[in-house]
Design an enzyme around this catalytic site. Structure first.
Site, PDB file in Angstrom:
ATOM      1  N   CYS A  22      30.548  53.388 -22.581  1.00  0.00           N
ATOM      2  CA  CYS A  22      29.975  54.135 -21.452  1.00  0.00           C
ATOM      3  C   CYS A  22      30.581  53.571 -20.172  1.00  0.00           C
ATOM      4  O   CYS A  22      31.310  52.576 -20.187  1.00  0.00           O
ATOM      5  CB  CYS A  22      28.453  53.982 -21.437  1.00  0.00           C
ATOM      6  SG  CYS A  22      27.916  52.264 -21.217  1.00  0.00           S
ATOM      7  N   HIS A  84      24.020  43.495 -18.650  1.00  0.00           N
ATOM      8  CA  HIS A  84      22.587  43.697 -18.901  1.00  0.00           C
ATOM      9  C   HIS A  84      21.718  43.315 -17.699  1.00  0.00           C
ATOM     10  O   HIS A  84      20.531  43.633 -17.676  1.00  0.00           O
ATOM     11  CB  HIS A  84      22.153  42.863 -20.108  1.00  0.00           C
ATOM     12  CG  HIS A  84      23.049  43.044 -21.294  1.00  0.00           C
ATOM     13  ND1 HIS A  84      24.023  42.131 -21.652  1.00  0.00           N
ATOM     14  CD2 HIS A  84      23.130  44.047 -22.188  1.00  0.00           C
ATOM     15  CE1 HIS A  84      24.662  42.567 -22.716  1.00  0.00           C
ATOM     16  NE2 HIS A  84      24.151  43.729 -23.065  1.00  0.00           N
ATOM     17  N   GLU A 136      18.492  42.521 -21.053  1.00  0.00           N
ATOM     18  CA  GLU A 136      18.132  43.468 -19.987  1.00  0.00           C
ATOM     19  C   GLU A 136      16.657  43.337 -19.607  1.00  0.00           C
ATOM     20  O   GLU A 136      16.303  43.400 -18.425  1.00  0.00           O
ATOM     21  CB  GLU A 136      18.429  44.905 -20.426  1.00  0.00           C
ATOM     22  CG  GLU A 136      18.181  45.909 -19.309  1.00  0.00           C
ATOM     23  CD  GLU A 136      18.369  47.343 -19.742  1.00  0.00           C
ATOM     24  OE1 GLU A 136      17.658  48.209 -19.202  1.00  0.00           O
ATOM     25  OE2 GLU A 136      19.229  47.605 -20.624  1.00  0.00           O
ATOM     26  N   SER A 233      23.400  44.869 -30.496  1.00  0.00           N
ATOM     27  CA  SER A 233      23.522  45.970 -29.539  1.00  0.00           C
ATOM     28  C   SER A 233      22.339  46.918 -29.713  1.00  0.00           C
ATOM     29  O   SER A 233      22.240  47.633 -30.712  1.00  0.00           O
ATOM     30  CB  SER A 233      24.844  46.725 -29.773  1.00  0.00           C
ATOM     31  OG  SER A 233      24.822  47.990 -29.131  1.00  0.00           O
ATOM     32  N   SER A 234      21.453  46.928 -28.730  1.00  0.00           N
ATOM     33  CA  SER A 234      20.235  47.744 -28.827  1.00  0.00           C
ATOM     34  C   SER A 234      20.565  49.211 -29.022  1.00  0.00           C
ATOM     35  O   SER A 234      20.001  49.878 -29.888  1.00  0.00           O
ATOM     36  CB  SER A 234      19.388  47.559 -27.564  1.00  0.00           C
ATOM     37  OG  SER A 234      18.267  48.413 -27.578  1.00  0.00           O
TER      38      SER A 234
END
EC number: 1.17.7.4
Length: 319
Positions: A22, A84, A136, A233-234
């Site tokens: 992203c 994050h 995060e 990785s969420s």
């Protein structure tokens, strides 16, 4: 007479788009690369810049040194804060030590930080929907005094949450959650506290939402869903969950092609393939290449959305 090559069985691959990097991940990686170019190695990075071991290893080879805390960094070398986000105490310490620091926090995470501060300034009790211990979440909770932000992870948590003043509550969310799970939690909060203050615009980022929508579209047609991404990785883990809920018969998370187990493909005719927002496209191609060694692939793009978002780099790296 030449021996005929064995005929490969056919396999349909539904390839999700958008997938992979992203804009926030792309920006964060560029910040580390540009910092190494400008200042030379080593450049220190607090926490993994993004949650992907291949990205981390490549940057380490270029001269990045990954550490957990600022105290591990020397005063005279640049340090990059991960995508994050970090608690406010981290840049405060860096300033106090007169360090050169570069903040690679995703702008969409920074937006959540600003929202939380706005609610705090307005005197509201703040709920953060997210996963305990995720960097995060640690960074967002660390924007405000300790104990100010209450973490809610599930709809059950939302049912039992008891605010000091039910008429004066606000919520923000981690950016990489399951859209559907979060909607369920928000629905509970809004039922229990009709006046709860919500974000002006949904906190779950566009990239997380888009990747989950693409997976939903291919899931019900897939005998097997393969998600390229790291286990920490969420957003990658959420893609597997969303795919299974969306109808995929089976779902697997793998770091790269080496994690593929051929036994998963027994009886499989259609495979859905996608990648988390921190996984390089090179890894997706590697997976397709490995599949093609045993199968005649028919690749179909499933592309409900096109992404055109980009984020600017810090000015110090572009001048």
């Amino acid at each position: 007479m030449d021996d005929a090559s064995p005929i490969k069985p056919s396999l349909t691959v539904l390839l999700a788009s958008p997938r992979g990097f992203c804009a926030g991940v792309d920006r964060a990686i560029q910040i580390v690369e540009r910092a190494i170019e400008k200042y030379g190695a080593p450049v220190y990075v607090r926490h993994e810049i993004v949650h992907n071991k291949h990205v981390v290893e490549r940057l380490r080879a270029l001269g990045a040194v990954f550490v957990e805390e600022l105290e591990e960094c020397p005063d005279d070398r640049p340090v990059v804060f991960s995508a994050h986000g970090v608690p406010k105490s981290v840049p405060a310490e860096a300033k106090q030590r007169q360090m050169l620091y570069l903040d690679a926090t995703c702008p969409l995470v920074s937006k959540v930080h600003v929202e939380a501060q706005r609610h705090y300034d307005a005197g509201r009790e703040i709920v953060l929907i997210g996963h305990e211990g995720h960097p995060e979440v640690v960074g967002t909770m660390g924007q405000l005094p300790e104990g100010t932000v209450r973490l809610i992870e599930t709809a059950d948590d939302a049912e039992t949450f008891e605010p000091i003043d039910p008429m004066n509550v606000a919520f923000v969310t981690q950016t990489t959650l399951s859209v559907d799970d979060t909607a369920d939690i928000v629905a509970v909060l809004q039922r229990r506290f009709p006046g709860i203050a919500a974000p002006h615009k949904e906190d779950i980022c566009y990239a997380t939402t888009n990747r989950q929508e693409a997976v939903k579209q291919l899931a019900e047609q897939s005998d097997l869903l393969l998600v390229v991404g790291s286990r920490n990785s969420s957003n990658s883990v959420r893609l597997v969950e969303v795919g299974l809920r969306g109808g995929a018969a089976e779902g697997k998370l793998l770091d790269d092609a080496s994690g593929l187990d051929w036994a998963w493909l027994e009886g499989v005719r259609t495979v859905g393939v996608t990648a988390g927002a921190s996984a390089p496209e090179l890894l997706v191609q590697g997976l397709l290449d490995k599949l093609s060694t045993r199968y005649e692939l028919t690749i179909q793009d499933v592309a409900p959305t096109r992404e055109t978002v980009t984020f600017k780099l810090p000015r110090v790296l572009t001048t």
